[in-house]
Each structure stands twice: as structure tokens, then as C-alpha cells.
Design a protein around this motif. Structure first.
Motif, PDB file in Angstrom:
ATOM      1  N   PHE A  69       0.667  -1.084   0.023  1.00  0.00           N
ATOM      2  CA  PHE A  69       0.187  -0.246   0.383  1.00  0.00           C
ATOM      3  C   PHE A  69       1.068   1.369   0.236  1.00  0.00           C
ATOM      4  O   PHE A  69       1.919   1.650   0.588  1.00  0.00           O
ATOM      5  N   LYS A  70       0.742   2.505  -0.797  1.00  0.00           N
ATOM      6  CA  LYS A  70       1.337   3.448  -0.942  1.00  0.00           C
ATOM      7  C   LYS A  70       0.382   4.880   0.330  1.00  0.00           C
ATOM      8  O   LYS A  70       0.024   5.124   0.042  1.00  0.00           O
ATOM      9  N   TYR A  71       1.272   4.803   1.416  1.00  0.00           N
ATOM     10  CA  TYR A  71       1.060   5.693   2.230  1.00  0.00           C
ATOM     11  C   TYR A  71       1.527   6.878   1.888  1.00  0.00           C
ATOM     12  O   TYR A  71       2.143   7.010   0.929  1.00  0.00           O
ATOM     13  N   SER A  72       0.514   7.784   2.577  1.00  0.00           N
ATOM     14  CA  SER A  72       0.827   9.480   2.766  1.00  0.00           C
ATOM     15  C   SER A  72       2.291   9.430   3.212  1.00  0.00           C
ATOM     16  O   SER A  72       2.684   8.608   4.254  1.00  0.00           O
ATOM     17  N   GLU A  73       2.990  10.947   2.433  1.00  0.00           N
ATOM     18  CA  GLU A  73       4.380  10.776   3.713  1.00  0.00           C
ATOM     19  C   GLU A  73       3.970  11.174   4.910  1.00  0.00           C
ATOM     20  O   GLU A  73       4.897  10.907   6.073  1.00  0.00           O
ATOM     21  N   ALA A  74       2.841  12.018   5.974  1.00  0.00           N
ATOM     22  CA  ALA A  74       2.498  11.563   7.014  1.00  0.00           C
ATOM     23  C   ALA A  74       2.828  10.665   7.270  1.00  0.00           C
ATOM     24  O   ALA A  74       2.992  10.277   9.031  1.00  0.00           O
ATOM     25  N   PHE A  75       1.429   9.248   7.082  1.00  0.00           N
ATOM     26  CA  PHE A  75       1.879   8.355   7.668  1.00  0.00           C
ATOM     27  C   PHE A  75       3.564   7.473   7.817  1.00  0.00           C
ATOM     28  O   PHE A  75       3.908   7.215   8.744  1.00  0.00           O
ATOM     29  N   GLN A  76       3.753   8.459   6.756  1.00  0.00           N
ATOM     30  CA  GLN A  76       5.760   7.408   6.203  1.00  0.00           C
ATOM     31  C   GLN A  76       6.740   8.121   7.623  1.00  0.00           C
ATOM     32  O   GLN A  76       7.140   7.267   8.598  1.00  0.00           O
ATOM     33  N   GLU A  77       5.970   8.816   8.096  1.00  0.00           N
ATOM     34  CA  GLU A  77       7.074  10.134   9.390  1.00  0.00           C
ATOM     35  C   GLU A  77       6.871   9.251  10.368  1.00  0.00           C
ATOM     36  O   GLU A  77       7.872   9.174  10.884  1.00  0.00           O
ATOM     37  N   LYS A  78       5.110   9.074  10.692  1.00  0.00           N
ATOM     38  CA  LYS A  78       4.573   8.505  12.092  1.00  0.00           C
ATOM     39  C   LYS A  78       5.186   7.009  11.719  1.00  0.00           C
ATOM     40  O   LYS A  78       5.734   6.600  13.084  1.00  0.00           O
ATOM     41  N   ALA A  79       5.895   6.161  10.548  1.00  0.00           N
ATOM     42  CA  ALA A  79       5.879   4.586  10.752  1.00  0.00           C
ATOM     43  C   ALA A  79       7.357   5.035  11.268  1.00  0.00           C
ATOM     44  O   ALA A  79       8.219   4.027  11.981  1.00  0.00           O
ATOM     45  N   ALA A  80       8.305   5.926  10.807  1.00  0.00           N
ATOM     46  CA  ALA A  80       9.792   6.577  11.137  1.00  0.00           C
ATOM     47  C   ALA A  80       9.987   6.700  12.356  1.00  0.00           C
ATOM     48  O   ALA A  80      10.945   6.421  12.973  1.00  0.00           O
ATOM     49  N   GLU A  81       9.219   7.280  13.352  1.00  0.00           N
ATOM     50  CA  GLU A  81       9.213   7.317  14.382  1.00  0.00           C
ATOM     51  C   GLU A  81       8.271   6.752  15.347  1.00  0.00           C
ATOM     52  O   GLU A  81       8.971   6.170  16.243  1.00  0.00           O
ATOM     53  N   GLY A  82       8.207   4.885  14.620  1.00  0.00           N
ATOM     54  CA  GLY A  82       7.727   4.136  15.517  1.00  0.00           C
ATOM     55  C   GLY A  82       5.915   3.898  15.833  1.00  0.00           C
ATOM     56  O   GLY A  82       6.104   3.106  16.603  1.00  0.00           O
ATOM     57  N   MET A  83       6.062   4.711  14.977  1.00  0.00           N
ATOM     58  CA  MET A  83       3.910   4.723  16.089  1.00  0.00           C
ATOM     59  C   MET A  83       3.232   3.461  15.000  1.00  0.00           C
ATOM     60  O   MET A  83       3.831   3.062  14.643  1.00  0.00           O
ATOM     61  N   VAL A  84       2.666   3.083  16.829  1.00  0.00           N
ATOM     62  CA  VAL A  84       2.018   1.504  16.259  1.00  0.00           C
ATOM     63  C   VAL A  84       0.755   2.007  16.201  1.00  0.00           C
ATOM     64  O   VAL A  84      -0.462   3.352  17.646  1.00  0.00           O
ATOM     65  N   TRP A  85      -0.278   1.018  15.773  1.00  0.00           N
ATOM     66  CA  TRP A  85      -1.390   1.364  15.507  1.00  0.00           C
ATOM     67  C   TRP A  85      -2.504   1.360  16.944  1.00  0.00           C
ATOM     68  O   TRP A  85      -3.128  -0.364  16.577  1.00  0.00           O
ATOM     69  N   SER A  86      -2.352   2.032  18.112  1.00  0.00           N
ATOM     70  CA  SER A  86      -2.528   0.793  19.380  1.00  0.00           C
ATOM     71  C   SER A  86      -4.259   1.550  19.678  1.00  0.00           C
ATOM     72  O   SER A  86      -4.542   2.117  18.977  1.00  0.00           O
ATOM     73  N   GLU A  87      -5.133   1.078  21.203  1.00  0.00           N
ATOM     74  CA  GLU A  87      -6.174   1.183  21.210  1.00  0.00           C
ATOM     75  C   GLU A  87      -6.188   2.219  21.238  1.00  0.00           C
ATOM     76  O   GLU A  87      -7.606   3.376  20.584  1.00  0.00           O
ATOM     77  N   GLU A  88      -5.342   2.751  21.997  1.00  0.00           N
ATOM     78  CA  GLU A  88      -5.574   4.418  22.326  1.00  0.00           C
ATOM     79  C   GLU A  88      -5.535   5.173  21.263  1.00  0.00           C
ATOM     80  O   GLU A  88      -6.052   6.614  20.542  1.00  0.00           O
ATOM     81  N   ASN A  89      -3.852   5.281  19.842  1.00  0.00           N
ATOM     82  CA  ASN A  89      -3.900   5.436  18.803  1.00  0.00           C
ATOM     83  C   ASN A  89      -4.603   5.931  18.318  1.00  0.00           C
ATOM     84  O   ASN A  89      -4.992   6.763  17.978  1.00  0.00           O
TER      85      ASN A  89
END
Length: 128
Positions: A69-89
Motif C-alpha cells: 500500500f502506498k502511504y502518505s508522507e505523513a504516515f511514513q513519517e509516523k512509521a519512521a517514529e515507530g508509531m503503532v496503531w494501539s487502541e489509544e492511537n
């Protein structure tokens, strides 16, 4: 206010509001709420990426983790920060996607009712 402070405030607000997968969550009601998401997202054994990625196993998955899947730059930046789709997020994101991750491509304005968010997360949890 810095982005980090804003993010901390959002997380705190979500945690105080209600636990994402509360005991009284209703996956069947969540399936009805998910009908708002079906134009762009799919779940289930035959789920495919559409305008948005398929959402099987979304809870606990690193953001922007599907290789096809081709993610937006905003999502790619969050991925680089190590963000996870937790219930809270996910709870915070589903309230106001553009506020939680500025610059993302999702046009959906968000879910207003906490109960709808809780129920849709319970529904998504049925697709590990």
C-alpha cells in the motif's frame, strides 16, 4: 503548542474518555459503524487495499506497515517514529484523523460518538 505536547494531550484525553475496547463494546454495532469506512477500507479473509489499506490486524500493527500500500508522507513519517496503531492511537485518530496525523490523505472527518469508536474498534478486533 508543539506537536509532541498536542499528541500527549490527545492521548490523555482518549485514555480518560473511555477504554477503547471496553467490556460493554459491541462488535455487531461496530460493524454498522464500519459501513462508513467501507468505501475506502476492507476487513475479512478476502480484504484488499482500496483507497485506504485493508484493516485486518490493525490493532497493534505498526503504522504504514503493509508493503503493498502506498502511504502518505505523513504516515511514513509516523512509521519512521515507530508509531503503532494501539487502541489509544486509533481512538484518537478516529475522532479527528486530520488533527491527529496532519497531512494524511484520509478525507473522513471522524466519528463523533465515543460509543461508535469503541464499537468499531471491537469490530476491528475480530479480524486479527
Amino acid at each position: 503548542m508543539t506537536n509532541r505536547m498536542q499528541l500527549t494531550g490527545w492521548i490523555l484525553a482518549a485514555c480518560l474518555a473511555s477504554p477503547a475496547l471496553a467490556e460493554d463494546a459491541d462488535p455487531a454495532a461496530g460493524e454498522k459503524v464500519f459501513s462508513k469506512c467501507k468505501a475506502c477500507h476492507q476487513v475479512g479473509p478476502d480484504a484488499r487495499n482500496r483507497v485506504g489499506p485493508e484493516l485486518n490486524g490493525i490493532i497493534g500493527r505498526p503504522i504504514a506497515a503493509l508493503p503493498d500500500f502506498k502511504y502518505s508522507e505523513a504516515f511514513q513519517e509516523k512509521a519512521a517514529e515507530g508509531m503503532v496503531w494501539s487502541e489509544e492511537n486509533l481512538t484518537i485518530y478516529l475522532q479527528k484523523p486530520k488533527d491527529f496525523i496532519p497531512g494524511n490523505k484520509m478525507t473522513f472527518p471522524g466519528l463523533r460518538k465515543e460509543e461508535d469508536i469503541t464499537n468499531v474498534l471491537a469490530y476491528l478486533a475480530t479480524f486479527p
